[in-house]
Design a protein around this motif. Structure first.
Motif, mmCIF file in Angstrom:
data_model
loop_
_atom_site.group_PDB
_atom_site.id
_atom_site.type_symbol
_atom_site.label_atom_id
_atom_site.label_comp_id
_atom_site.label_asym_id
_atom_site.label_seq_id
_atom_site.Cartn_x
_atom_site.Cartn_y
_atom_site.Cartn_z
ATOM 1 N N LEU A 80 -31.352 39.088 48.896
ATOM 2 C CA LEU A 80 -30.750 37.736 49.284
ATOM 3 C C LEU A 80 -30.925 37.570 50.767
ATOM 4 N N LYS A 81 -30.468 38.367 51.585
ATOM 5 C CA LYS A 81 -30.357 38.323 53.054
ATOM 6 C C LYS A 81 -32.008 38.073 53.561
ATOM 7 N N GLY A 82 -32.844 39.053 53.193
ATOM 8 C CA GLY A 82 -34.253 39.142 53.549
ATOM 9 C C GLY A 82 -34.868 37.681 53.044
ATOM 10 N N LEU A 83 -34.580 37.332 51.769
ATOM 11 C CA LEU A 83 -35.071 36.044 51.316
ATOM 12 C C LEU A 83 -34.752 34.828 52.124
ATOM 13 N N LEU A 84 -33.432 34.728 52.706
ATOM 14 C CA LEU A 84 -32.812 33.711 53.490
ATOM 15 C C LEU A 84 -33.631 33.811 54.715
ATOM 16 N N ASN A 85 -33.986 34.939 55.497
ATOM 17 C CA ASN A 85 -34.463 34.923 56.718
ATOM 18 C C ASN A 85 -35.855 34.596 56.432
ATOM 19 N N PHE A 86 -36.652 35.078 55.550
ATOM 20 C CA PHE A 86 -37.926 34.519 55.367
ATOM 21 C C PHE A 86 -38.046 33.171 55.011
ATOM 22 N N LEU A 87 -37.237 32.425 54.197
ATOM 23 C CA LEU A 87 -37.476 30.886 53.864
ATOM 24 C C LEU A 87 -37.008 30.365 55.232
ATOM 25 N N LYS A 88 -36.045 30.600 55.930
ATOM 26 C CA LYS A 88 -35.631 30.034 56.965
ATOM 27 C C LYS A 88 -36.730 29.886 58.246
ATOM 28 N N ARG A 89 -37.247 31.109 58.414
ATOM 29 C CA ARG A 89 -38.094 31.378 59.545
ATOM 30 C C ARG A 89 -39.458 30.758 59.257
ATOM 31 N N ASP A 90 -40.083 30.898 57.961
ATOM 32 C CA ASP A 90 -41.468 30.560 57.662
ATOM 33 C C ASP A 90 -41.496 29.213 57.106
ATOM 34 N N TYR A 91 -40.403 28.758 56.583
ATOM 35 C CA TYR A 91 -40.545 27.408 55.796
ATOM 36 C C TYR A 91 -39.453 26.596 56.374
ATOM 37 N N ASN A 92 -38.520 26.822 57.000
ATOM 38 C CA ASN A 92 -37.486 25.868 57.474
ATOM 39 C C ASN A 92 -36.702 25.353 56.282
ATOM 40 N N VAL A 93 -36.262 26.309 55.539
ATOM 41 C CA VAL A 93 -35.534 25.984 54.167
ATOM 42 C C VAL A 93 -34.078 25.962 54.611
ATOM 43 N N VAL A 94 -33.318 24.944 53.949
ATOM 44 C CA VAL A 94 -31.793 24.953 54.287
ATOM 45 C C VAL A 94 -31.313 25.405 52.781
ATOM 46 N N PRO A 95 -30.614 26.684 52.676
ATOM 47 C CA PRO A 95 -30.471 27.291 51.439
ATOM 48 C C PRO A 95 -28.968 26.935 51.114
ATOM 49 N N TYR A 96 -28.619 26.933 49.709
ATOM 50 C CA TYR A 96 -27.450 26.874 49.207
ATOM 51 C C TYR A 96 -26.965 28.045 48.577
ATOM 52 N N ILE A 97 -25.931 28.645 49.035
ATOM 53 C CA ILE A 97 -25.447 30.166 48.582
ATOM 54 C C ILE A 97 -24.205 29.572 48.160
ATOM 55 N N ASP A 98 -23.932 29.862 46.830
ATOM 56 C CA ASP A 98 -22.384 29.441 46.246
ATOM 57 C C ASP A 98 -21.246 30.111 46.862
ATOM 58 N N SER A 99 -21.594 31.519 46.956
ATOM 59 C CA SER A 99 -20.312 32.237 47.485
ATOM 60 C C SER A 99 -20.032 31.836 48.875
ATOM 61 N N MET A 100 -20.788 31.263 49.572
ATOM 62 C CA MET A 100 -20.496 30.774 51.140
ATOM 63 C C MET A 100 -19.866 29.438 51.095
ATOM 64 N N ASP A 101 -19.964 28.840 49.937
ATOM 65 C CA ASP A 101 -19.475 27.204 50.085
ATOM 66 C C ASP A 101 -18.096 27.135 49.886
ATOM 67 N N LYS A 102 -17.742 26.445 51.123
ATOM 68 C CA LYS A 102 -16.152 26.279 51.286
ATOM 69 C C LYS A 102 -15.418 25.489 50.298
ATOM 70 N N LYS A 103 -16.369 24.587 49.633
ATOM 71 C CA LYS A 103 -15.787 23.656 48.738
ATOM 72 C C LYS A 103 -15.586 24.327 47.165
ATOM 73 N N GLN A 104 -16.134 25.399 47.136
ATOM 74 C CA GLN A 104 -15.777 26.203 46.042
ATOM 75 C C GLN A 104 -14.502 26.823 45.799
ATOM 76 N N PRO A 105 -13.662 26.700 44.756
ATOM 77 C CA PRO A 105 -12.489 27.051 44.515
ATOM 78 C C PRO A 105 -12.439 28.754 44.822
ATOM 79 N N LYS A 106 -11.309 29.197 44.949
ATOM 80 C CA LYS A 106 -11.042 30.654 45.363
ATOM 81 C C LYS A 106 -11.387 31.633 44.013
ATOM 82 N N GLU A 107 -10.960 30.975 42.943
ATOM 83 C CA GLU A 107 -11.211 31.768 41.415
ATOM 84 C C GLU A 107 -12.026 30.811 40.708
#
Length: 195
Positions: free
Chosen positions: A55-82
């Motif tokens: 995932l880390k490598g894919l994020l780097n690749f997509l951002k660097r080469d394609y200007n993608v803004v990714p959504y990763i659920d585990s990093m979403d502050k709006k997601q409940p803790k459980e």
């Protein structure tokens, strides 16, 4: 050509970890009313949390080469803790508002109930317009997937060599005539492909 796990790992090791950090930071602040104001194509990336290195490598690749803004659920502050019903509501909301849906399809992700559920949600919201794709990642060139044949109906990311011998990523989808068609990943992400 199959994509082998680790295909994007070099991107996570090239020293510009700020791209990964920026991707995570952007994900933290996703909101349904702020997604459209993002600069770049928004992509919901369905993945198994234990596939972090890919995932880390894919994020780097997509951002660097394609200007993608990714959504990763585990990093979403709006997601409940459980994990709960609210988790599902939030995921459905973000899938519907993102421009594209990409499933990082490792064997672990294929076994995940959540990943398969997300594919089902994207099927209804993104598939009719070819705005979803499967990114198949196998352990080796001779590896096979464990089931999930239904994924064969969706567009998928493939790697080919162009006429100059350079490797490039494309998205393969079924055209109106039912035959496979291919556009570059860049065209698919930007929506500029003729499909």
């Amino acid at each position: 050509m199959k994509l082998v796990r680790g295909r994007f790992n070099a991107y996570s090791r090239i020293g510009d970890s700020n791209i990964v950090n920026e991707s995570y930071t952007r994900t933290r602040y996703f909101s349904s009313d702020g997604i459209r104001s993002a600069s770049g194509t928004t992509v919901f990336i369905s993945h198994k949390h234990s596939d972090l290195e890919d995932l880390k490598g894919l994020l780097n690749f997509l951002k660097r080469d394609y200007n993608v803004v990714p959504y990763i659920d585990s990093m979403d502050k709006k997601q409940p803790k459980e994990t709960c019903g609210e988790t599902a509501v939030r995921i459905k909301e973000v899938i519907s508002t993102c421009d594209r849906f990409l499933f990082l399809a490792t064997n672990k992700a294929l076994a995940s109930m959540w990943c398969n559920w997300e594919v089902g949600i994207a099927d209804k919201q993104k598939f009719p317009a070819n705005n979803m794709a499967i990114l198949p990642m196998v352990d080796s060139l001779t590896s096979l997937y464990d089931g999930n044949e239904y994924l064969e109906i969706y567009p998928y990311v493939d790697e080919i060599e162009n006429s100059y011998g350079q490797k490039m990523l494309t998205v393969v989808y079924k055209g109106f005539d039912g035959k496979p068609k291919r556009i570059t990943l860049k065209e698919w992400l930007s929506g500029s492909g003729n499909y």
